[in-house]
Write an enzyme that holds these catalytic residues in place. Sequence first.
Site: not given
Length: 300
Positions: A227, A127, A123, A140, A229, A272, A125, A100
């Site tokens: 992303d 980030d 996402d 990332h 994830d 990712e 997360h 990412h």
Amino acid sequence: MDKKRISVIGVPMDLGQMRRGVDMGPSAIRYAGVIEHLEHLGHIIEDLGDIQITPAERVHTAETNLRNLEAVADGNTKLADIVNNVISNGDFPLILGGDHSIAIGTLAGVSQHYKNLGVIWYDAHGDLNTGETSPSGNIHGMPLAVSLGIGHPTLVNIHGYAPKVKPQNIVIIGARSLDDGECRLIKEKGIRVYTMHEIDRLGMTKIMEETIQYLKEKTDGVHLSLDLDGLDPSDAPGVGTPVIGGLSYRESHLAMEMLEESEMITSAEFVEVNPILDERNKTATVAVALMCSLFGEKLL
């Protein structure tokens, strides 16, 4: 559905984190049939191939707490140049990752063309780390902070200007793993975040209606940074930082379908995908299916 001219850009970047294999993400997504599926929908596709990523010694510089800073900056500068050219030619940039950290380059290239660029960050997360707040030094985990103008100057100033996006023009969807420094920054900047709690409580339809309304009022273009994830590991196992309790396959399709109906997305990246960690290319196949929904695929 409007037929688009889509330029596909592969970014085999694995230097923004420590787990090998995500550099094969663009190949896995192509193998899953992204070009053929989008062409079947009637879009005009130009595959620009993969950006050449400079090999690095995978260094962790103690002074900055940033892994592979120069190599990541170099790759993102190349990406920003290509994305800028694609948009200048009137085409839609679709970027395949790679980790990412490549969003740094994507947003550097995209935001030059908009006065008030919106960003949907799909996402697990935020980030939003910096060298000072990151537990790992993995870049990332920093691209959204960098795009806000927060972080190391080498990254923040790619293409010679900062910030690339305003905090009030960002919506994070699916968050369920945030570091302390990221939580502080979210509160300080007033960034809109829909955690899994809000998604469970309100439902994806309501979340996307609010997101679309929120961004349509204030932006002249919207970038989607997805992303894999963000999805639950049961649906997308081939990612480097899986977090259980994530968005479902069906919720994600609904989100993409609603974004397509809104006609607000002007650029997108899917990142990712790590085929080494995957099960029979399942995660890349999911990525392609979500892209198809974003670009207008319907059952009837």
